[in-house]
Design a protein around this motif. Structure first.
Motif, short mmCIF file in Angstrom:
data_model
loop_
_atom_site.label_atom_id
_atom_site.label_comp_id
_atom_site.label_asym_id
_atom_site.label_seq_id
_atom_site.Cartn_x
_atom_site.Cartn_y
_atom_site.Cartn_z
N THR A 198 50.59 67.23 -31.18
CA THR A 198 50.81 66.15 -32.14
C THR A 198 50.28 66.52 -33.52
N ALA A 231 54.54 64.93 -25.57
CA ALA A 231 53.92 64.67 -26.88
C ALA A 231 54.87 65.09 -28.00
N ARG A 234 57.69 62.58 -28.44
CA ARG A 234 57.22 61.37 -29.13
C ARG A 234 57.12 61.59 -30.64
N CYS A 235 57.02 62.85 -31.04
CA CYS A 235 56.99 63.19 -32.47
C CYS A 235 58.39 63.40 -33.04
#
Length: 312
Positions: A198, A231, A234-235
């Protein structure tokens, strides 16, 4: 039953690296006809991008010394599967010449975010390697051939330790400025955690790099590849590298274990309701077949479960 989660993409493109990255570290030579059938089966399973081979000098990667024999065996595959891409890795202008002579339409170059790995892998500094790629990327572009830029050691290096995000962003931006159309961020030794992923993607965003130009490439040394992938999704990342059956490693980084298994990735994505276009059972059958040719079980958990009849 798929359960959609908010904040995730509707579709993910899987960049299959098994035939190149997955097989390059095999100690016994895999016959060219087996490689050709492997690629053909992967395409039939619905994978739209299958990295076929490398035009690195045979001295450095003997397993892929048959690139000139392999590519003609794939003639007609793109006609049978419209939209299929069969990129190859090229190390320099000579490798590009060999690839273009065979009608290759997608290439990739392989750079390092750390100096030590660049010296060990490319026998030159990280900056010198980028300059070596400049004419490769420019000439490929002039020929209408897009170039993907691989950046290795983005999270940790076995000799230098943790790699600062700013250092990775610097080299990544320079690769894109050379003319690479896509940047694949590699966790070459599999030490990344979700928070680091992230952080790095946020750093690229602050540098003005669109997330649509970024792919992720995780190894599963500490069992974190799927968590790291989630992760990244989600970015906003929508391109994920994976290797059928979890094949692979890195011949220049002995601590590198296998890539994220494509089957494990597909199981997770489909469970989240994310489209991939991949037929999981056909893919599992392909990896089971390949494991038989290699003489050992597949390390992919999904392959083990589905072929063992314990999931489905």
């Amino acid at each position: 039953m798929p359960v959609r989660a908010e904040g995730l993409p509707a579709r993910v493109r899987i960049h299959e690296v098994g035939p190149r990255d997955g097989l390059q570290n095999e100690s016994s030579l895999v016959p060219v006809e087996v490689k050709a059938e492997f690629i053909t089966r992967l395409a039939a399973a619905g994978l739209g991008t299958v990295e076929a081979t490398s035009f690195v000098h045979p001295k450095w990667v003997p397993q892929l010394a048959d690139a000139e024999q392999l590519m003609p065996r794939l003639d007609g595959l793109t006609e049978a599967h419209p939209g299929l891409r069969l990129p190859v890795l090229v190390p320099n202008e000579r490798g590009l010449d060999r690839a273009l002579e065979l009608g290759v339409t997608d290439i990739a170059v392989f750079a390092s975010a750390t100096e030590t790995f660049a010296r060990r892998n490319l026998n030159r500094s990280a900056g010198e390697a980028l300059e070596m790629f400049r004419p490769v990327v420019q000439r490929a572009g002039q020929a209408g051939v897009p170039t993907r830029g691989y950046l290795s050691m983005c999270f940790g290096d076995p000799w230098e330790g943790p790699v600062p995000a700013a250092q990775v962003v610097d080299f990544g931006v320079r690769l894109l400025e050379l003319g690479c159309t896509e940047l694949s961020l590699g966790d070459t030794i599999g030490v990344a955690t979700a928070g680091q992923v992230t952080e790095l993607l946020a750093a690229f965003d602050r540098a003005g790099v669109p997330v649509g130009r970024i792919a992720v490439h995780f190894h599963d040394t500490y069992g974190q590849a799927l968590a790291n992938t989630l992760a990244a999704l989600r970015c906003g990342v929508t391109t994920v590298d994976a290797s059928a059956g979890g094949l692979g490693g890195c011949p220049y980084a002995k601590s590198a274990t296998g890539n994220l298994a494509t089957e494990d990735l597909v199981w997770m994505l489909h469970g989240l309701g994310i489209e991939t276009g991949v037929d999981l059972r056909a893919l599992v059958a392909t990896s089971g077949w390949m494991a038989g040719r290699l003489g050992r079980p597949s390390p992919s958990r999904a392959v083990q479960a589905l072929l063992g009849g314990t999931a489905g």
